[in-house]
Design a protein around this motif. Sequence first.
Motif, short mmCIF file in Angstrom:
data_model
loop_
_atom_site.label_atom_id
_atom_site.label_comp_id
_atom_site.label_asym_id
_atom_site.label_seq_id
_atom_site.Cartn_x
_atom_site.Cartn_y
_atom_site.Cartn_z
N GLY A 1 6.59 -0.07 6.76
CA GLY A 1 6.90 -1.12 7.27
C GLY A 1 5.65 -2.25 7.00
O GLY A 1 4.60 -1.83 6.42
N SER A 2 4.68 -2.56 7.88
CA SER A 2 3.45 -3.59 7.48
C SER A 2 2.55 -2.84 8.89
O SER A 2 3.80 -2.06 9.43
CB SER A 2 4.02 -5.24 8.97
N PRO A 3 1.84 -2.94 8.82
CA PRO A 3 0.46 -1.94 8.99
C PRO A 3 0.90 -2.06 10.61
O PRO A 3 0.94 -1.40 11.36
CB PRO A 3 -0.50 -2.73 8.95
N CYS B 1 -3.26 -4.97 3.96
CA CYS B 1 -2.01 -4.87 2.97
C CYS B 1 -0.86 -5.31 3.76
O CYS B 1 -1.04 -5.80 4.79
CB CYS B 1 -1.74 -3.52 2.83
N THR B 2 -0.37 -5.97 3.21
CA THR B 2 0.97 -7.12 3.99
C THR B 2 1.83 -6.02 4.34
O THR B 2 2.72 -6.41 5.01
CB THR B 2 1.40 -8.14 3.10
N GLN B 3 2.52 -5.02 3.09
CA GLN B 3 3.36 -4.21 3.80
C GLN B 3 3.05 -2.53 2.98
O GLN B 3 2.55 -2.43 1.84
CB GLN B 3 4.51 -3.81 2.71
N ILE B 4 3.05 -1.55 3.84
CA ILE B 4 2.86 -0.54 3.59
C ILE B 4 4.08 0.94 3.71
O ILE B 4 5.02 0.87 4.21
CB ILE B 4 1.93 0.12 4.52
N VAL C 1 -0.24 -3.65 -5.98
CA VAL C 1 0.17 -2.29 -5.16
C VAL C 1 -0.96 -1.27 -5.19
O VAL C 1 -1.81 -1.14 -6.76
CB VAL C 1 1.59 -1.65 -6.41
N TYR C 2 -1.47 -0.96 -4.48
CA TYR C 2 -2.68 -0.12 -4.18
C TYR C 2 -2.61 0.90 -3.11
O TYR C 2 -1.51 1.65 -2.31
CB TYR C 2 -2.95 -1.05 -3.43
N GLY D 1 0.45 -1.05 0.05
CA GLY D 1 0.32 0.06 -0.04
C GLY D 1 1.06 1.47 0.28
O GLY D 1 1.79 1.57 0.88
N LEU D 2 0.45 2.32 -0.99
CA LEU D 2 0.74 3.31 -0.73
C LEU D 2 0.32 4.16 -0.20
O LEU D 2 -1.22 5.19 -0.88
CB LEU D 2 1.54 3.70 -2.03
#
Length: 249
Positions: free
Chosen positions: A218-220, A203-206, A190-191, A35-36
Amino acid sequence: MNAIECQNLTKSYDHKKTFVIKDFSLDVKKGEVFGLLGPNGAGKTTSISMMCGLLSPTSGKLLVSGLNYGDNRSAIQKKIGVVPQEYALYPTLTAYENLSFFGSLYNLKGNDLKSRIELGLEKVNLLDYKNRPIKDFSGGMKRRINLLTGILHQPEILFLDEPTVGVDIQSKEVIISILNDLNQKGTTIVYTSHHLNEAENFCTQIAIIDKGKILAEGSPENLIHQVEGAQNLEEVLLELTGNQIRNDA
């Protein structure tokens, strides 16, 4: 393996006087839901537009599936799917006609294309509406068709810009369910979104960005733990980017 590698990307306009993206570096691992997140005007859409080849970086290095756009644009475009925030649909064409057209852009045809369209329409509960023009659809119905246009060819990497904006909760649940299923089958996502609760669960990573720069990644769970007293991503984003109202588009 990384699905996407961005190294010191910049994007500037006005003869390099205005930087929209500056020193932007991140890796998106294969199979992640990345996630962006950021306020209006942070550079989210510009970043995704560069990653999917709609914009060329002013400088820096960008690899998609280990390939650069300069030498491999056609090969990369076959691997990716793009679902823009604005509806990429022809309003006077039917749902089936829209999907048939977009599927053909990825060289899908015949019974394969037909079966993918009908299966997709069934998944989004719109099979009975396949012969109706898009102009007669509600916002949630259009959003579901918009999603299908980007995933008919089963892309390795899917770019989504606000995929659930302006939809009812039922349509949102269907969209997220389909995206989770795609990810389970190996699609990297990618979102971008302003729905921070949704992003926290999805999301798994942001990466949180503002003014074209990455402020945290990092992760949420890790991002929330990094900000003292934060209970959720909304509080993390406010702490990192401030609470001033933004008028940027």
